[in-house]
Design an enzyme around this catalytic site. Structure first.
Site, PDB file in Angstrom:
ATOM      1  N   GLU A 294       0.815  -1.232   0.000  1.00  0.00           N
ATOM      2  CA  GLU A 294       0.000   0.000   0.000  1.00  0.00           C
ATOM      3  C   GLU A 294       0.841   1.272   0.000  1.00  0.00           C
ATOM      4  O   GLU A 294       0.483   2.276   0.594  1.00  0.00           O
ATOM      5  CB  GLU A 294      -0.951   0.023   1.217  1.00  0.00           C
ATOM      6  CG  GLU A 294      -1.738  -1.242   1.456  1.00  0.00           C
ATOM      7  CD  GLU A 294      -2.768  -1.512   0.364  1.00  0.00           C
ATOM      8  OE1 GLU A 294      -2.868  -0.707  -0.565  1.00  0.00           O
ATOM      9  OE2 GLU A 294      -3.461  -2.527   0.439  1.00  0.00           O
ATOM     10  N   GLY A 295       1.970   1.225  -0.702  1.00  0.00           N
ATOM     11  CA  GLY A 295       2.912   2.341  -0.674  1.00  0.00           C
ATOM     12  C   GLY A 295       3.867   2.134   0.478  1.00  0.00           C
ATOM     13  O   GLY A 295       3.443   1.871   1.606  1.00  0.00           O
TER      14      GLY A 295
END
Length: 600
Positions: free
Chosen positions: A410-411
């Site tokens: 998610e980053g």
């Protein structure tokens, strides 16, 4: 400081990031103590599913039994656990985001299963829920809701991970205009080996970032071999290849050139869900470590009686409390922003996306803090197990490996730290957050020797004051950096990351103090107070050091000395008895045989 940010655009709840400028406890927050009976029932059902159907199959899952994973998804679908976020009109339940996060928490006790479940219900399904047209929703969502179809999400490429818009996969219309021809590849795609539906991103004509729905079996589309991973070994992770893959024109998702809206909004929600998605594993490993410590004897004594082991267990419990308090506070903000909205209205999904985007700062906090808290907790759990923690026979060995990926999902945490500080500045420039106005007031107060005082004089007064000090540290430090570097501040990652860490600690302390006071029934609970105090003592020390380090990286000479002199007034130390805190927490943990604040 005064509560300067009362409401968001809908007039219902504070705007995203407002916690940094509002007084501790100035608004009631959502907490597990306020869960509805329906929410508790869904949590209980999901926990029972994980305990009875997932954990007993952990070894088979770890051995890459994809058929088993798919069957578990089908069984979860039969219980309604895949359809929480899918609208009723398309075969789902359309429930609130707190319930969705509770399901994610319950499913996180086994890493590989948690990833497979989350990829299907979250990043795989939600792009169609939020951005699909009616025909696409009618075709896919009812079957995704039951597990008849399994979803996957394909964004990452060899040269574009955190830089999603750097994708090289291309899409062009066929000469007859009836199909899209996709060429390129994707990496690290969860559920790839058995998914039926893939949300894939490509650049139309090489420059317009766009989303597509790609069915398994599409001519020109192939799934590569399984990757062999450090952790989450049981989840399917494969590359995808597109060689003139022929995608029906109607499978365009959203609008041409608007794929970034899909990718970024899905990531925002995924970051929030990751906060909940570590809680189940944290609570399970806390319980397992406690039971092991109670059974394991050294020198004819249970190691659970050793002070250093008890210190670890107390710290693990406090981390769970911090993550849980922030997670459900944030989901409550989203739910409140959507309260009263007509779920059947044409603009409901747009309102939902806007509500989630509003709390992107808090979501990035949950992603970074949750993933790192899990890492700290499982590390302590391995240490408590000693040599046994290094042996595959014990689940903590697998959990230790599984936990590592969360700091990349998610980053990366580095990217999310930049987002936390960067979004504070961007919203300030847009006039949404009053960073510079409040920073000026903080500067004046520090120059005059005025320090914040607790609004409530109780056992947590010092912790309230500490939380307010941390907010001022973050605000003042970010203001100095912004004034010094101007437009170049985006390049000063060492400063922005440090500020983000202070902001995270401030959100945690604010949430824990507020939750503890809200839960009081005439008297503050001793274990809750102890966890909050233990957190505050550690957060105070590290946050002041971080502020000082950021200032040293920003200014020099007499100017630096002046700034350091001002922030030194915010360094707060309240004497405490670490043994008393530890034992107060552990008494509650031992009584509950695990995390003492269970919602079911």
């Amino acid at each position: 400081m005064a509560a300067v940010l009362e409401q968001n655009r809908s007039g219902a709840v504070p705007v995203g990031g407002a916690f940094l400028f509002n007084d501790v406890g100035s608004a009631r927050i959502n907490t597990p103590e306020l869960f509805t009976e329906e929410q508790r029932l869904y949590l209980k059902t999901a926990l029972q599913f994980s305990t009875e159907q997932v954990l007993p199959q952990a070894e088979k899952i770890e051995a890459k039994d994809n058929a088993l994973l798919r069957d578990l998804l089908r069984r979860a679908g039969e219980l309604g656990l895949l359809m929480i976020d899918i609208p009723e009109a398309y075969g789902g339940l359309g429930l609130d985001k707190t319930t969705s996060l509770l399901i994610a928490e319950a499913m996180s006790m086994q890493g590989s299963w948690s990833v497979s479940f989350g990829a299907h219900t979250g990043i795989g399904t939600l792009p169609i829920v939020w951005f699909g047209n009616d025909a696409q929703k009618q075709k896919y969502l009812p079957k995704l809701a039951t597990g008849e179809l399994v979803a996957a999400y394909a964004l990452t490429e060899q040269g574009s991970g955190s830089d999603a818009l750097g994708a090289k996969t291309k899409a062009v219309l066929s000469p007859d205009g009836k199909e899209w021809l996709l060429n390129g590849s994707k990496l690290y795609i969860t559920n790839a080996a058995f998914a039926d539906v893939f949300v894939v991103f490509a650049k139309v004509d090489g420059d317009k970032f766009t989303g597509f729905i790609v069915d398994r079996g599409t001519p020109g589309f192939t799934v590569g071999p399984e990757e062999h991973k450090m952790g989450i070994r049981g989840s399917s992770t494969c590359p995808l290849y597109f060689e003139d893959a022929r995608i029906p024109r109607e499978n365009l998702l959203g609008e041409v050139g608007k794929g970034h809206k899909i990718a970024f909004n899905i990531l925002n929600y995924g970051r929030l869900k990751l906060g909940a998605g570590v809680l189940g594993g944290m609570k399970l490993q806390l319980r397992n470590a406690l039971l092991f410590a109670q059974e394991r004897k050294q020198f004819q004594t249970s190691i659970a009686s050793f002070p250093l082991i008890r210190e670890k267990l107390a710290r693990m419990t406090t981390l769970v409390h911090a993550v849980e308090s922030m997670t459900y506070r944030t989901s409550g903000l989203v739910d409140t922003a959507l309260a009263g909205a007509d779920k059947t209205a044409a603009d409901y999904e747009a309102r939902l996306i806007a509500a989630i985007e509003e709390y992107a700062i808090e979501s990035s906090i949950m992603k970074v803090y949750g993933s790192e808290a899990l890492g700290y907790l499982v590390d302590d759990a391995v240490q408590i197990h000693g040599g046994a923690g290094y042996i595959e026979e014990y689940p903590v060995e697998r959990s230790y490996r599984d936990a590592r990926i969360n700091r990349i999902f998610e980053g990366t945490n580095e990217i999310n730290r930049m987002l936390i500080a960067g979004m504070l500045l961007k919203r300030t420039m847009k006039g949404t957050l009053p960073l510079f106005e409040v920073a000026q007031a903080v500067d004046e107060d520090l120059s005059a020797g005025r320090l914040p005082k607790a609004r409530v004089e109780d056992e947590l007064a010092a912790e309230e004051q500490a939380a307010e000090n941390l907010k001022r540290l973050a605000i003042y430090t970010l203001k100095v950096a912004a004034e010094t570097f101007g437009a170049e501040i985006e390049q000063r990652q060492e400063v922005l990351a440090t500020v983000a860490d202070i902001v995270m600690d401030a959100y945690a302390m604010d949430s824990m103090v507020t939750r503890t006071r809200q839960a009081a029934d005439g008297k503050l609970d001793a274990a809750r107070v102890a966890m909050t105090r233990q957190y505050a003592t550690e957060a105070n020390a590290r946050s002041y050091d971080r502020a000082r380090r950021a200032l040293c990286a920003t200014v020099k000479g007499d100017t630096l000395k002046e700034h350091l002199s001002k922030v030194a007034r915010l360094e707060l130390f309240t004497p405490y008895d670490p043994v008393e805190l530890r034992e107060t927490i552990l008494q509650a943990v031992e009584k509950a045989t695990g995390y003492p604040l269970s919602a079911v």
